[in-house]
Design a protein around this motif. Structure first.
Motif, PDB file in Angstrom:
ATOM      1  N   THR A   1       7.842  -9.607   9.850  1.00 57.07           N
ATOM      2  CA  THR A   1       8.020  -8.884   8.578  1.00 57.07           C
ATOM      3  C   THR A   1       8.020  -7.367   8.791  1.00 57.07           C
ATOM      4  O   THR A   1       8.151  -6.607   7.830  1.00 57.07           O
ATOM      5  N   GLY A   2       7.824  -6.935  10.025  1.00 64.05           N
ATOM      6  CA  GLY A   2       7.808  -5.489  10.298  1.00 64.05           C
ATOM      7  C   GLY A   2       6.425  -4.972  10.642  1.00 64.05           C
ATOM      8  O   GLY A   2       6.273  -3.864  11.160  1.00 64.05           O
ATOM      9  N   SER A   3       5.391  -5.778  10.355  1.00 65.42           N
ATOM     10  CA  SER A   3       4.016  -5.324  10.622  1.00 65.42           C
ATOM     11  C   SER A   3       3.688  -5.591  12.084  1.00 65.42           C
ATOM     12  O   SER A   3       3.212  -6.666  12.432  1.00 65.42           O
TER      13      SER A   3
ATOM     14  N   LYS B   1       7.011  -8.340   3.611  1.00 61.43           N
ATOM     15  CA  LYS B   1       5.858  -9.253   3.605  1.00 61.43           C
ATOM     16  C   LYS B   1       5.420  -9.572   2.170  1.00 61.43           C
ATOM     17  O   LYS B   1       5.092 -10.724   1.858  1.00 61.43           O
TER      18      LYS B   1
ATOM     19  N   GLU C   1      -3.820  -2.597   4.760  1.00 60.10           N
ATOM     20  CA  GLU C   1      -4.380  -3.538   5.742  1.00 60.10           C
ATOM     21  C   GLU C   1      -4.800  -2.882   7.056  1.00 60.10           C
ATOM     22  O   GLU C   1      -5.590  -3.439   7.813  1.00 60.10           O
TER      23      GLU C   1
ATOM     24  N   ALA D   1      -0.888 -15.763  11.185  1.00 58.54           N
ATOM     25  CA  ALA D   1      -2.037 -15.242  10.432  1.00 58.54           C
ATOM     26  C   ALA D   1      -1.596 -14.524   9.165  1.00 58.54           C
ATOM     27  O   ALA D   1      -0.570 -13.851   9.136  1.00 58.54           O
TER      28      ALA D   1
ATOM     29  N   ALA E   1       0.842  -1.209   0.000  1.00 57.27           N
ATOM     30  CA  ALA E   1       0.000   0.000   0.000  1.00 57.27           C
ATOM     31  C   ALA E   1       0.875   1.256   0.000  1.00 57.27           C
ATOM     32  O   ALA E   1       0.630   2.205  -0.768  1.00 57.27           O
TER      33      ALA E   1
ATOM     34  N   GLY F   1      -1.002  -4.406   9.246  1.00 56.46           N
ATOM     35  CA  GLY F   1      -1.671  -4.977  10.422  1.00 56.46           C
ATOM     36  C   GLY F   1      -0.674  -5.474  11.448  1.00 56.46           C
ATOM     37  O   GLY F   1       0.428  -4.928  11.570  1.00 56.46           O
TER      38      GLY F   1
ATOM     39  N   ALA G   1      -4.152   3.851   4.191  1.00 55.24           N
ATOM     40  CA  ALA G   1      -4.372   2.860   3.124  1.00 55.24           C
ATOM     41  C   ALA G   1      -3.824   1.493   3.520  1.00 55.24           C
ATOM     42  O   ALA G   1      -2.932   1.387   4.366  1.00 55.24           O
TER      43      ALA G   1
HETATM   44  C1  LIG Z   1       2.456 -15.411   4.607  1.00 48.33           C
HETATM   45  C2  LIG Z   1       1.536 -14.406   3.943  1.00 48.33           C
HETATM   46  C3  LIG Z   1       1.119 -14.634   2.643  1.00 48.33           C
HETATM   47  C4  LIG Z   1       0.242 -13.737   2.028  1.00 48.33           C
HETATM   48  N1  LIG Z   1      -0.132 -13.961   0.730  1.00 48.33           N
HETATM   49  C5  LIG Z   1      -0.995 -13.119   0.123  1.00 48.33           C
HETATM   50  C6  LIG Z   1      -1.349 -13.294  -1.246  1.00 48.33           C
HETATM   51  O1  LIG Z   1      -0.817 -14.164  -1.953  1.00 48.33           O
HETATM   52  N2  LIG Z   1      -2.274 -12.447  -1.778  1.00 48.33           N
HETATM   53  C7  LIG Z   1      -2.844 -11.428  -1.047  1.00 48.33           C
HETATM   54  O2  LIG Z   1      -3.688 -10.718  -1.579  1.00 48.33           O
HETATM   55  N3  LIG Z   1      -2.460 -11.189   0.228  1.00 48.33           N
HETATM   56  C8  LIG Z   1      -1.541 -11.990   0.818  1.00 48.33           C
HETATM   57  N4  LIG Z   1      -1.138 -11.729   2.107  1.00 48.33           N
HETATM   58  C9  LIG Z   1      -1.639 -10.496   2.777  1.00 48.33           C
HETATM   59  C10 LIG Z   1      -0.807  -9.297   2.309  1.00 48.33           C
HETATM   60  O3  LIG Z   1       0.565  -9.593   2.418  1.00 48.33           O
HETATM   61  C11 LIG Z   1      -1.147  -8.054   3.110  1.00 48.33           C
HETATM   62  O4  LIG Z   1      -2.500  -7.782   2.960  1.00 48.33           O
HETATM   63  C12 LIG Z   1      -0.332  -6.837   2.656  1.00 48.33           C
HETATM   64  O5  LIG Z   1       1.055  -7.066   2.756  1.00 48.33           O
HETATM   65  C13 LIG Z   1      -0.688  -5.581   3.448  1.00 48.33           C
HETATM   66  O6  LIG Z   1       0.035  -4.532   2.890  1.00 48.33           O
HETATM   67  P1  LIG Z   1       0.254  -3.161   3.664  1.00 48.33           P
HETATM   68  O7  LIG Z   1       1.107  -2.317   2.748  1.00 48.33           O
HETATM   69  O8  LIG Z   1      -1.020  -2.616   4.134  1.00 48.33           O
HETATM   70  O9  LIG Z   1       1.096  -3.561   4.950  1.00 48.33           O
HETATM   71  P2  LIG Z   1       2.447  -4.401   5.133  1.00 48.33           P
HETATM   72  O10 LIG Z   1       2.741  -5.251   3.980  1.00 48.33           O
HETATM   73  O11 LIG Z   1       2.307  -5.029   6.460  1.00 48.33           O
HETATM   74  O12 LIG Z   1       3.552  -3.258   5.171  1.00 48.33           O
HETATM   75  C14 LIG Z   1       3.632  -2.342   6.244  1.00 48.33           C
HETATM   76  C15 LIG Z   1       5.053  -1.813   6.330  1.00 48.33           C
HETATM   77  O13 LIG Z   1       5.109  -0.780   7.298  1.00 48.33           O
HETATM   78  C16 LIG Z   1       6.344  -0.885   7.995  1.00 48.33           C
HETATM   79  N5  LIG Z   1       6.211  -0.269   9.298  1.00 48.33           N
HETATM   80  C17 LIG Z   1       5.440  -0.684  10.331  1.00 48.33           C
HETATM   81  N6  LIG Z   1       5.593   0.135  11.392  1.00 48.33           N
HETATM   82  C18 LIG Z   1       6.497   1.069  11.027  1.00 48.33           C
HETATM   83  C19 LIG Z   1       7.090   2.181  11.716  1.00 48.33           C
HETATM   84  N7  LIG Z   1       6.809   2.438  12.992  1.00 48.33           N
HETATM   85  N8  LIG Z   1       7.960   2.958  11.036  1.00 48.33           N
HETATM   86  C20 LIG Z   1       8.291   2.680   9.753  1.00 48.33           C
HETATM   87  N9  LIG Z   1       7.763   1.644   9.066  1.00 48.33           N
HETATM   88  C21 LIG Z   1       6.878   0.849   9.702  1.00 48.33           C
HETATM   89  C22 LIG Z   1       6.571  -2.380   8.097  1.00 48.33           C
HETATM   90  O14 LIG Z   1       7.923  -2.685   8.328  1.00 48.33           O
HETATM   91  C23 LIG Z   1       6.050  -2.889   6.757  1.00 48.33           C
HETATM   92  O15 LIG Z   1       7.073  -2.987   5.788  1.00 48.33           O
HETATM   93  C24 LIG Z   1      -0.231 -12.587   2.730  1.00 48.33           C
HETATM   94  C25 LIG Z   1       0.216 -12.351   4.037  1.00 48.33           C
HETATM   95  C26 LIG Z   1       1.092 -13.248   4.643  1.00 48.33           C
HETATM   96  C27 LIG Z   1       1.560 -12.985   6.042  1.00 48.33           C
END
Ligand SMILES: Cc1cc2nc3c(=O)[nH]c(=O)nc-3n(C[C@H](O)[C@H](O)[C@H](O)COP(=O)(O)OP(=O)(O)OC[C@H]3O[C@@H](n4cnc5c(N)ncnc54)[C@H](O)[C@@H]3O)c2cc1C
Length: 413
Positions: free
Chosen positions: A172-174, A40, A382, A352, A13, A166, A380
């Motif tokens: 992975t940092g989440s 992640k 998760e 999860a 996102a 989330g 934006a």
């Molecule tokens: C094993 C696994 C397999 C998956 N496979 C799929 C799939 O095939 N298809 C699908 O649709 N979904 C899949 N998902 C779900 C999908 O990965 C998530 O929905 C998606 O990664 C969420 O994206 P995001 O950008 O919202 O957050 P994230 O990917 O969680 O990224 C958030 C980022 O913010 C950073 N962050 C957090 N706190 C701070 C801070 N204080 N300062 C600076 N940076 C920070 C973190 O380090 C991280 O890099 C999977 C999830 C897992 C765990």
């Protein structure tokens, strides 16, 4: 002021939001606490990245998110499933559609998806600070002034896009940092729980089945003897329970139930009803009339499962199959069609795929992803109170809402 847009979180996102905002001319800073972007993202789809789901109708997509689904309509309209596929195709990543309309890169490499996003940000001149943790927002009169880093440094910006994801798979940092900041800013956080998660059962025999993966099985959930959900497809036994696509999807239903009187039944032969399976067992037994029971199930069941089924059936494993009674055969049949498991718990955030719950959607404008409480905050991915089934739904939320946030932030400069 050096930055028009500060994006916190370098997941799908955040990278999409940063790239889009930069493409429209903003001076963007993306802050990520890991040493690498998209940690992640790289493990999604077992490293193959199921990037979206090619449902025919957006309404079908939206309905998979339950009552909150309608929130997604506006962002899907701006950047939908076809737009996502075209976005990656245009950057040279060819995609393919597999069973269940799941879309993957042809290369089967999540790295290729990450490379596109990194390239998108590079083309838009985004400044990226990795290994940098945000700890706090400095707010005055409903407006964020600065973000504060773990080092104590403060960075000023005009608009902020929060994409910290989330709490699931925290390695992975989440780690869910964003929820606490949002709550402090006055937002409501709808209760969080791990979703799309494996199950833990009470039956110790699953240990003997660890690693057994099943295709074309049907798993049903019963509450007080009444079937409440059922899925067909793939699953796998783990050391303490089960996982795999159909279990993950069923876990969404289980999370909303109390576990009293919940039973899980695995149908190893869903293509054969009870009477057809009985005929098939009789045929197999007749063909091997001098075989012992323990040597007569190879054609019907995976090897690893046979000792467990034999034990549960209470039939003497050394008994000749032509001596097996009808009553014993019926018991065997029920075990194959209704293999019973007693639910103990759902696994936690460590295992999860997604975190259910999140920032209350009525406090975010679905057309812009802008907070209704803080004037220059966008949210934006998760962290929103949206969780879909497996199949690419959850990443599509990140592409659509991230793109819309990046789009809208520029209108507010
Ligand atoms: C094993 C696994 C397999 C998956 N496979 C799929 C799939 O095939 N298809 C699908 O649709 N979904 C899949 N998902 C779900 C999908 O990965 C998530 O929905 C998606 O990664 C969420 O994206 P995001 O950008 O919202 O957050 P994230 O990917 O969680 O990224 C958030 C980022 O913010 C950073 N962050 C957090 N706190 C701070 C801070 N204080 N300062 C600076 N940076 C920070 C973190 O380090 C991280 O890099 C999977 C999830 C897992 C765990």
């Amino acid at each position: 002021m050096k930055y028009d847009t500060i994006v916190i979180g370098g997941g799908p996102a955040g990278m999409m939001a940063a790239g889009r905002s930069g493409e429209l001319g903003s001076r963007v800073l993306l802050i990520e606490k890991n040493q690498k972007l998209g940690v992640k993202l790289l493990i999604t789809g077992k490293g193959r990245c199921n990037l979206t789901n090619k449902v025919d109708d957006p309404r079908e997509f939206v309905s998979e998110f339950g009552k909150n689904g309608k929130f997604i309509f506006s962002s899907l309209f701006v950047f939908g499933i076809e737009d996502t596929i075209n976005f990656f195709n245009d950057q040279g990543v060819k995609t393919k559609t597999e069973r269940g309309k799941r879309v993957f890169p042809v290369s089967d490499k999540a790295q290729d998806i990450l490379s596109v996003l990194v390239g998108y940000m590079k083309n838009s001149d985004i400044e990226i600070r990795k290994n940098t943790q945000v700890t706090e927002f400095i707010i005055k009169d409903r407006k964020i002034k600065k973000v504060k880093l773990a080092t104590g440094e403060e960075i000023e910006g005009k608009n902020f896009i929060l994409c910290t994801g989330g709490k699931s798979c925290p390695t992975t940092g989440s780690t869910g940092d964003g929820y606490a900041w949002l709550a402090k800013m006055g937002h409501n956080i709808v209760s969080l729980f791990p979703s799309l998660v494996s199950i833990i059962v009470r039956d110790i025999f699953v240990k003997d089945l660890e690693g057994l993966s099943l295709k074309n099985v049907e798993i049903s959930v019963y509450k007080d003897e009444k079937k409440i959900d059922s899925r067909f497809g793939e699953a796998i036994f783990t050391s303490d329970g089960m996982s795999g696509p159909i279990i993950l999807d069923l876990s969404r239903k289980l999370a909303s139930e109390s576990f009293d009187n919940i039973k899980i039944k695995v149908d190893f032969k869903p293509a054969l009803d009870h009477s057809k399976l009985d005929k098939r067992i009789q045929r197999d037994f007749m063909q091997g009339n001098n075989k012992m029971f323990k040597n007569s199930l190879e054609k019907l069941l995976p090897k690893k499962l046979i000792p467990v089924v034999i034990k549960l059936s209470n039939i003497d494993p050394e008994k000749k199959v032509n001596l097996i009674t009808r009553e014993e055969r019926m018991k065997l049949l029920i075990i194959m069609k209704e293999f019973p498991l007693e639910l103990k718990a759902l696994s936690g955030y460590n295992k999860a795929i997604i975190t259910a719950g999140g920032v209350k959607l009525s406090e975010i404008n679905p057309k812009t992803m802008k907070s209704k409480l803080i004037d220059n905050l966008y949210v934006a991915g998760e962290i929103l109170d949206l969780d879909g089934p497996t199949g690419g739904y959850n990443l599509q939320i990140c592409w659509s809402t991230g793109y819309v946030a990046g789009n809208s932030v520029n209108r507010d400069l």
